[in-house]
Design a protein around this motif. Sequence first.
Motif, PDB file in Angstrom:
ATOM      1  N   MET A   1       0.793  -1.036  -0.090  1.00  0.00           N
ATOM      2  CA  MET A   1       0.075  -0.185  -0.008  1.00  0.00           C
ATOM      3  C   MET A   1       0.926   1.100   0.234  1.00  0.00           C
ATOM      4  O   MET A   1       2.079   1.504   0.713  1.00  0.00           O
ATOM      5  N   ARG A   3       1.958   5.161   0.525  1.00  0.00           N
ATOM      6  CA  ARG A   3       2.118   6.082   1.756  1.00  0.00           C
ATOM      7  C   ARG A   3       0.886   7.183   1.471  1.00  0.00           C
ATOM      8  O   ARG A   3       0.677   7.688   0.268  1.00  0.00           O
ATOM      9  N   PHE A   4       0.076   7.713   2.554  1.00  0.00           N
ATOM     10  CA  PHE A   4      -1.006   8.832   2.224  1.00  0.00           C
ATOM     11  C   PHE A   4      -0.978   9.222   3.132  1.00  0.00           C
ATOM     12  O   PHE A   4      -0.735   9.153   4.535  1.00  0.00           O
ATOM     13  N   LEU A  28     -12.603   7.214   2.400  1.00  0.00           N
ATOM     14  CA  LEU A  28     -12.919   5.841   2.859  1.00  0.00           C
ATOM     15  C   LEU A  28     -14.089   5.822   3.825  1.00  0.00           C
ATOM     16  O   LEU A  28     -14.250   6.637   4.584  1.00  0.00           O
ATOM     17  N   GLY A  30     -16.487   2.185   4.381  1.00  0.00           N
ATOM     18  CA  GLY A  30     -16.325   0.813   4.980  1.00  0.00           C
ATOM     19  C   GLY A  30     -14.744   0.309   4.457  1.00  0.00           C
ATOM     20  O   GLY A  30     -14.471  -0.465   5.134  1.00  0.00           O
ATOM     21  N   GLY A  31     -14.499   0.595   3.167  1.00  0.00           N
ATOM     22  CA  GLY A  31     -12.922   0.510   2.986  1.00  0.00           C
ATOM     23  C   GLY A  31     -12.755  -1.008   2.353  1.00  0.00           C
ATOM     24  O   GLY A  31     -11.514  -1.548   1.704  1.00  0.00           O
ATOM     25  N   THR A  32     -13.937  -1.810   2.108  1.00  0.00           N
ATOM     26  CA  THR A  32     -13.800  -2.899   1.498  1.00  0.00           C
ATOM     27  C   THR A  32     -13.414  -3.012  -0.004  1.00  0.00           C
ATOM     28  O   THR A  32     -12.569  -4.143  -0.241  1.00  0.00           O
ATOM     29  N   VAL A  35      -9.500  -0.324   0.115  1.00  0.00           N
ATOM     30  CA  VAL A  35      -8.224  -0.809   0.997  1.00  0.00           C
ATOM     31  C   VAL A  35      -7.678  -2.045   0.050  1.00  0.00           C
ATOM     32  O   VAL A  35      -6.316  -2.183  -0.152  1.00  0.00           O
ATOM     33  N   ASP A  36      -8.627  -2.733  -0.363  1.00  0.00           N
ATOM     34  CA  ASP A  36      -8.255  -3.945  -1.511  1.00  0.00           C
ATOM     35  C   ASP A  36      -7.406  -3.362  -2.463  1.00  0.00           C
ATOM     36  O   ASP A  36      -6.464  -3.823  -2.966  1.00  0.00           O
ATOM     37  N   LYS A  39      -3.906  -2.314  -1.912  1.00  0.00           N
ATOM     38  CA  LYS A  39      -3.082  -3.426  -1.617  1.00  0.00           C
ATOM     39  C   LYS A  39      -2.698  -3.945  -2.884  1.00  0.00           C
ATOM     40  O   LYS A  39      -1.386  -4.449  -3.017  1.00  0.00           O
ATOM     41  N   TYR A  40      -3.377  -3.698  -3.784  1.00  0.00           N
ATOM     42  CA  TYR A  40      -2.897  -4.073  -5.349  1.00  0.00           C
ATOM     43  C   TYR A  40      -2.383  -2.919  -6.044  1.00  0.00           C
ATOM     44  O   TYR A  40      -1.858  -3.422  -7.042  1.00  0.00           O
ATOM     45  N   LEU A 103     -18.472  -8.779   4.823  1.00  0.00           N
ATOM     46  CA  LEU A 103     -18.382  -7.353   3.918  1.00  0.00           C
ATOM     47  C   LEU A 103     -19.455  -6.754   4.053  1.00  0.00           C
ATOM     48  O   LEU A 103     -19.426  -5.599   3.918  1.00  0.00           O
ATOM     49  N   ARG A 118     -14.347  -5.645 -11.465  1.00  0.00           N
ATOM     50  CA  ARG A 118     -13.622  -6.798 -11.098  1.00  0.00           C
ATOM     51  C   ARG A 118     -13.009  -7.326 -12.120  1.00  0.00           C
ATOM     52  O   ARG A 118     -12.528  -8.293 -11.883  1.00  0.00           O
TER      53      ARG A 118
END
Lengths: 343, 170
Positions: A1, A3-4, A28, A30-32, A35-36, A39-40, A103, A118
């Motif tokens: 991830m 930096r922010f 931001l 729920g972040g579901t 955040v995912d 990470k990518y 979720l 997706r």
Amino acid sequence: MNRFSYVKATSVDHAVDVLTADPAAKVLAGGTNLVDLMKYDVERPTTVVDIKRLPLGDIEALDDGALRIGALVSNADAAYDRQVEENCPLLASAILAGASPQLRNAATTGGNLMQRTRCYYFYDPSAPCNKRDPGTGCGAIGGVNRIHAILGASASCIATHPSDMCVGLAALDAVVEVSGPQGKRDIAFEDFHRLPKDDERGDRPDLDNTLQLGEIVTGVRVPRQAFGQNYTYLKLRDRLSYAFALVSVAAGLTLENGVITSASVALGGVAHKPWRDKRAEDMLKGQTPSREIFTAFAERILSPAVGQGDNDFKISLARRAIVRALAQAASGTPQRQSQKSYA
Amino acid sequence: MSYDPDTQSQLCPTTLHINGVRHDLEIEPWTTLLDLLRGPLALTGTKKGCDHGQCGACTVLIDGMRYNSCLLLAVSQDGAEITTIEGLSTGDQLHPMQEAFIEHDAFQCGYCTPGQICSAVGLLNEGHAHSREDVRELMSGNICRCGAYVNIADAVEDVMGQQTHAVAAQ
């Protein structure tokens, strides 16, 4: 991830100010999804504005019978809310068809509208993707495209919108409430998400929706509905739970003396946004429910459908799912999301 | 403090109540709750499986409801009451769901088990399961690579039944 800078919004106006000042900021809730994607390395926001503590978490009945669902109401709280179950059971069912209980506890109403495709190529920063990196091309066209669009695709993007809730909201003619630097405005649900290519902005698959810089979703209004009995949300996917739709159908009918007086059908898993065709819906009005008329409707709404190779099966799957969903709606036997056989 | 672009750092004061213990922390905002639990707090019962919200191994309870801790930024949970697998038992007294998992042999390798048990406790707290069908659907966020699903559903149903009997007996 990456930096922010992390900012806790103290008001909607504060969040709007941060988003307006920094076009690379992200909200931001729920972040579901965010955040995912971080990470990518698909999303790399410079600023993350946490709006979770803003007072947008209520469901309220309005004077005209509509329900307002705040942007921060969780998917679970919306789906199990008594007013939602009574006023728009189609929406409750669509929400419960999506994701997992974990979720749905975290994901919010506003976030559900904002979730991104997706498409595997969108998720892979080493692959070309016009949605993620405009101008790099589309890996899915001519690539692995089993989950991709059969309707409304452009020459630069064949991604689909992944939401179930939004398919329900599209069928219910919901209204999206937003706040921005110019104040508040309402967006009709069908105008919220966009196809990859439209007249106003051209072929711009990087734009999922019609929000302007600095605007934030504050809630969704669902008009008073007549689909209390004659509705269904039918979702077909590669496993029986916890998978994105290959094809889904939200269907609502109003029947008087056995005759259809209004019909609303939205398709999920087949286009860049929930897909409706109101002119096709008109052909159901005044008709008696029958397999023949439902099949004719399915043929009509799918007449522009084009397969991409791996997803050619979706055209016939959608045709049959539409007929089945309309039959379920007409007979008042909606698909239960915990029941894994199709009535 | 606010973000410092030179050092690329930011430390956010955050208070979390984990298994009944208050933790006053300073957290970098890109730290997930899962990484905070397993790293600095050394609560390694919560497992990292996919790290993308697809497997449920990282499931914890927040205010009694279940969440994937891999998708939560820890700073966003300031003030929350969090229960992990370590917090379910009382001393040597296992939680009824832990007992039921042992009784029904509801695991093989055990890696998904802490998430399964936390999810099952959340399922009971949330109160929307009324049949085996419901249990199977509402446990679908927890993947078991060994395929112990039948016994997991048996264990959850067993505890659901105990609760129903307890209510009926009152």
